[in-house]
Scaffold this active site. Sequence first.
Site, PDB file in Angstrom:
ATOM      1  N   GLU A  56       0.823  -1.206   0.000  1.00 46.43           N
ATOM      2  CA  GLU A  56       0.000   0.000   0.000  1.00 46.43           C
ATOM      3  C   GLU A  56       0.864   1.264   0.000  1.00 46.43           C
ATOM      4  O   GLU A  56       1.937   1.295   0.600  1.00 46.43           O
ATOM      5  CB  GLU A  56      -0.880   0.024   1.255  1.00 46.43           C
ATOM      6  CG  GLU A  56      -1.871  -1.112   1.280  1.00 46.43           C
ATOM      7  CD  GLU A  56      -2.453  -1.385   2.661  1.00 46.43           C
ATOM      8  OE1 GLU A  56      -3.605  -1.818   2.723  1.00 46.43           O
ATOM      9  OE2 GLU A  56      -1.755  -1.168   3.669  1.00 46.43           O
ATOM     10  N   ARG A 112       3.278   4.025  16.080  1.00 42.07           N
ATOM     11  CA  ARG A 112       2.189   4.970  15.829  1.00 42.07           C
ATOM     12  C   ARG A 112       0.816   4.293  15.918  1.00 42.07           C
ATOM     13  O   ARG A 112      -0.174   4.892  16.305  1.00 42.07           O
ATOM     14  CB  ARG A 112       2.388   5.721  14.515  1.00 42.07           C
ATOM     15  CG  ARG A 112       2.280   4.937  13.192  1.00 42.07           C
ATOM     16  CD  ARG A 112       0.851   4.595  12.852  1.00 42.07           C
ATOM     17  NE  ARG A 112       0.541   4.573  11.457  1.00 42.07           N
ATOM     18  CZ  ARG A 112      -0.217   3.653  10.883  1.00 42.07           C
ATOM     19  NH1 ARG A 112      -0.701   2.630  11.569  1.00 42.07           N
ATOM     20  NH2 ARG A 112      -0.506   3.743   9.600  1.00 42.07           N
ATOM     21  N   VAL A 227      -7.403  -4.052  15.555  1.00 38.71           N
ATOM     22  CA  VAL A 227      -6.233  -3.566  14.808  1.00 38.71           C
ATOM     23  C   VAL A 227      -5.925  -4.435  13.577  1.00 38.71           C
ATOM     24  O   VAL A 227      -5.454  -3.948  12.560  1.00 38.71           O
ATOM     25  CB  VAL A 227      -4.986  -3.539  15.739  1.00 38.71           C
ATOM     26  CG1 VAL A 227      -3.769  -2.975  15.023  1.00 38.71           C
ATOM     27  CG2 VAL A 227      -5.268  -2.735  17.001  1.00 38.71           C
ATOM     28  N   GLY A 229      -7.862  -6.282  11.505  1.00 39.46           N
ATOM     29  CA  GLY A 229      -8.768  -6.312  10.339  1.00 39.46           C
ATOM     30  C   GLY A 229      -8.519  -5.049   9.542  1.00 39.46           C
ATOM     31  O   GLY A 229      -8.994  -3.981   9.915  1.00 39.46           O
ATOM     32  N   ASP A 230      -7.741  -5.143   8.463  1.00 40.74           N
ATOM     33  CA  ASP A 230      -7.321  -3.906   7.797  1.00 40.74           C
ATOM     34  C   ASP A 230      -7.206  -4.044   6.283  1.00 40.74           C
ATOM     35  O   ASP A 230      -6.495  -3.283   5.637  1.00 40.74           O
ATOM     36  CB  ASP A 230      -5.986  -3.411   8.401  1.00 40.74           C
ATOM     37  CG  ASP A 230      -4.872  -4.447   8.296  1.00 40.74           C
ATOM     38  OD1 ASP A 230      -5.134  -5.548   7.776  1.00 40.74           O
ATOM     39  OD2 ASP A 230      -3.738  -4.164   8.730  1.00 40.74           O
ATOM     40  N   LYS A 335      20.127  23.524 -14.217  1.00 41.61           N
ATOM     41  CA  LYS A 335      19.730  23.158 -15.577  1.00 41.61           C
ATOM     42  C   LYS A 335      20.740  22.210 -16.218  1.00 41.61           C
ATOM     43  O   LYS A 335      20.556  21.754 -17.330  1.00 41.61           O
ATOM     44  CB  LYS A 335      19.555  24.416 -16.432  1.00 41.61           C
ATOM     45  CG  LYS A 335      18.396  25.264 -15.929  1.00 41.61           C
ATOM     46  CD  LYS A 335      17.985  26.328 -16.898  1.00 41.61           C
ATOM     47  CE  LYS A 335      16.804  27.093 -16.324  1.00 41.61           C
ATOM     48  NZ  LYS A 335      16.354  28.148 -17.206  1.00 41.61           N
TER      49      LYS A 335
HETATM   50  N1  LIG Z   1      -4.540  -0.932  12.041  1.00 39.76           N
HETATM   51  C1  LIG Z   1      -3.285  -0.623  11.807  1.00 39.76           C
HETATM   52  O1  LIG Z   1      -2.914   0.538  11.674  1.00 39.76           O
HETATM   53  C2  LIG Z   1      -2.262  -1.724  11.724  1.00 39.76           C
HETATM   54  C3  LIG Z   1      -0.903  -1.417  11.807  1.00 39.76           C
HETATM   55  C4  LIG Z   1       0.014  -2.457  11.813  1.00 39.76           C
HETATM   56  C5  LIG Z   1      -0.425  -3.762  11.686  1.00 39.76           C
HETATM   57  N2  LIG Z   1      -1.757  -4.016  11.553  1.00 39.76           N
HETATM   58  C6  LIG Z   1      -2.241  -5.402  11.466  1.00 39.76           C
HETATM   59  O2  LIG Z   1      -2.045  -5.989  12.741  1.00 39.76           O
HETATM   60  C7  LIG Z   1      -1.953  -7.397  12.590  1.00 39.76           C
HETATM   61  C8  LIG Z   1      -0.816  -7.940  13.415  1.00 39.76           C
HETATM   62  O3  LIG Z   1       0.407  -7.519  12.857  1.00 39.76           O
HETATM   63  P1  LIG Z   1       1.768  -8.148  13.378  1.00 39.76           P
HETATM   64  O4  LIG Z   1       2.836  -7.385  12.696  1.00 39.76           O
HETATM   65  O5  LIG Z   1       1.749  -8.238  14.861  1.00 39.76           O
HETATM   66  O6  LIG Z   1       1.630  -9.600  12.764  1.00 39.76           O
HETATM   67  P2  LIG Z   1       2.360 -10.959  13.274  1.00 39.76           P
HETATM   68  O7  LIG Z   1       2.218 -11.917  12.157  1.00 39.76           O
HETATM   69  O8  LIG Z   1       3.704 -10.653  13.799  1.00 39.76           O
HETATM   70  O9  LIG Z   1       1.466 -11.429  14.507  1.00 39.76           O
HETATM   71  C9  LIG Z   1       0.138 -11.840  14.372  1.00 39.76           C
HETATM   72  C10 LIG Z   1      -0.159 -12.899  15.426  1.00 39.76           C
HETATM   73  O10 LIG Z   1      -1.555 -13.243  15.337  1.00 39.76           O
HETATM   74  C11 LIG Z   1      -1.666 -14.611  15.691  1.00 39.76           C
HETATM   75  N3  LIG Z   1      -2.974 -15.103  15.264  1.00 39.76           N
HETATM   76  C12 LIG Z   1      -3.417 -15.326  13.996  1.00 39.76           C
HETATM   77  N4  LIG Z   1      -4.710 -15.732  14.035  1.00 39.76           N
HETATM   78  C13 LIG Z   1      -5.070 -15.760  15.338  1.00 39.76           C
HETATM   79  C14 LIG Z   1      -6.290 -16.059  16.007  1.00 39.76           C
HETATM   80  N5  LIG Z   1      -7.375 -16.439  15.343  1.00 39.76           N
HETATM   81  N6  LIG Z   1      -6.325 -15.962  17.357  1.00 39.76           N
HETATM   82  C15 LIG Z   1      -5.226 -15.587  18.059  1.00 39.76           C
HETATM   83  N7  LIG Z   1      -4.050 -15.267  17.469  1.00 39.76           N
HETATM   84  C16 LIG Z   1      -3.975 -15.353  16.120  1.00 39.76           C
HETATM   85  C17 LIG Z   1      -0.473 -15.246  14.985  1.00 39.76           C
HETATM   86  O11 LIG Z   1      -0.147 -16.506  15.538  1.00 39.76           O
HETATM   87  C18 LIG Z   1       0.617 -14.200  15.230  1.00 39.76           C
HETATM   88  O12 LIG Z   1       1.391 -14.484  16.369  1.00 39.76           O
HETATM   89  C19 LIG Z   1      -1.816  -7.650  11.098  1.00 39.76           C
HETATM   90  O13 LIG Z   1      -3.055  -8.130  10.625  1.00 39.76           O
HETATM   91  C20 LIG Z   1      -1.497  -6.300  10.519  1.00 39.76           C
HETATM   92  O14 LIG Z   1      -1.936  -6.176   9.193  1.00 39.76           O
HETATM   93  C21 LIG Z   1      -2.675  -3.040  11.584  1.00 39.76           C
END
Ligand SMILES: NC(=O)c1ccc[n+]([C@@H]2O[C@H](COP(=O)([O-])OP(=O)(O)OC[C@H]3O[C@@H](n4cnc5c(N)ncnc54)[C@H](O)[C@@H]3O)[C@@H](O)[C@H]2O)c1
Length: 354
Positions: A56, A112, A227, A229-230, A335
């Site tokens: 993105e 952030r 957080v 679900g994005d 230039k």
């Molecule tokens: N909203 C925002 O601004 C924002 C910013 C950064 C990251 N994110 C999102 O946050 C999420 C986490 O990012 P991350 O860098 O920590 O990822 P990551 O892969 O390091 O960690 C995600 C964790 O979720 C666990 N997991 C997956 N499904 C699960 C479930 N059903 N129940 C319990 N645990 C489960 C995994 O085992 C893993 O340890 C991502 O989906 C990312 O896209 C959102």
Amino acid sequence: MVHYIGTERLRELVSRVGCGRFIEELAAEIAADYQRWNEFEKSARLASHSTVGVIELMPTTDGKLYSFKYVNGHPKNTAQGLLTVTAFGVLADVSTGYPLLLSEMTFVTALRTAAICALAARHMARAGSRSMALIGNGAQSEFQAIAFHQLLGIRELRLYDTDSRATAKLIRNLARLQLQDLTVIRCGSTAEAVCGADIVTTVTADKCNATVLTPEMIEPGMHINGVGGDCPGKTELHGDILLRPDARIVVEYEPQARVEGEIQQLNGAGRVTELAQVLLGKQSARATELEVTIFDSVGFALTDFSSLRYLHRLNSEQPDGGQRIDLIPEPDDPKDLFAGLTPQTSRLRRRRTA
Ligand SMILES: NC(=O)c1ccc[n+]([C@@H]2O[C@H](COP(=O)([O-])OP(=O)(O)OC[C@H]3O[C@@H](n4cnc5c(N)ncnc54)[C@H](O)[C@@H]3O)[C@@H](O)[C@H]2O)c1
């Protein structure tokens, strides 16, 4: 010459201030910019989807400064030893179009995101909230824990992740931090972690419409900090939670959240409030102790703008002034760009050999 903040410099800057204080200062910077909501050029981010993830671009400007972030989200990456989310960004001067700063934003995104989530929760969670369930204990989780401890006064964390090694890692890192009066409880399921919590943070990664939280888990008065679900087709909450008559939903920027957030499940229906309206005092995010509040965060360009500007200032204020890189040519005659390609006439080369 353009200022440059790599991962090592970022680590230095955060450790000089302290992670909790860094997030708190970032939250103040973000809050101040959201108060100027109408001054910013806003657009949903440009997303390029593949079967395994998304890349993105997130731009915005206030007419004086311009920023963009490149960020990816690849939930399967960790199986190959790679991060799910990586990012970098640029801050530029609108009057010349010249970049001022090129910065790493993988750490910054985690910092952030934690800052804005805690900021939103300050306005949305019940006063006196002390316990938080933290579902998903991966890369972002420490940052959420620190932010909610520092800004909200969370004193009990209830952890669950489908990967027990992720939870063990989080417990280890939190123990090293020695956060004041913090009790950490390892739970055997999401339901166990959520039971009795004031705040529930879901920060999982899976490229599907997951139902990490189901309706029977939700108790009156809870604040849900969603957080993970994005992306289109990537959500964490069962749709019925959003349809509760007592639910109040706050988003960063509605046009983007309608496509990427939990509220994509509402297909354009339902009332949501933008965080800026809450911070400006124009809308309230919670009217009673019993309402369920939901911060449906997907990440918005303005939050990154604030972060880059804060970082640029912090970096420039350091005694060493920070590193600069020759990202943009500096010809003697603007230039005569071509001359810069010739070693004999390159100003940069002459400086180095002087
Ligand atoms: N909203 C925002 O601004 C924002 C910013 C950064 C990251 N994110 C999102 O946050 C999420 C986490 O990012 P991350 O860098 O920590 O990822 P990551 O892969 O390091 O960690 C995600 C964790 O979720 C666990 N997991 C997956 N499904 C699960 C479930 N059903 N129940 C319990 N645990 C489960 C995994 O085992 C893993 O340890 C991502 O989906 C990312 O896209 C959102």
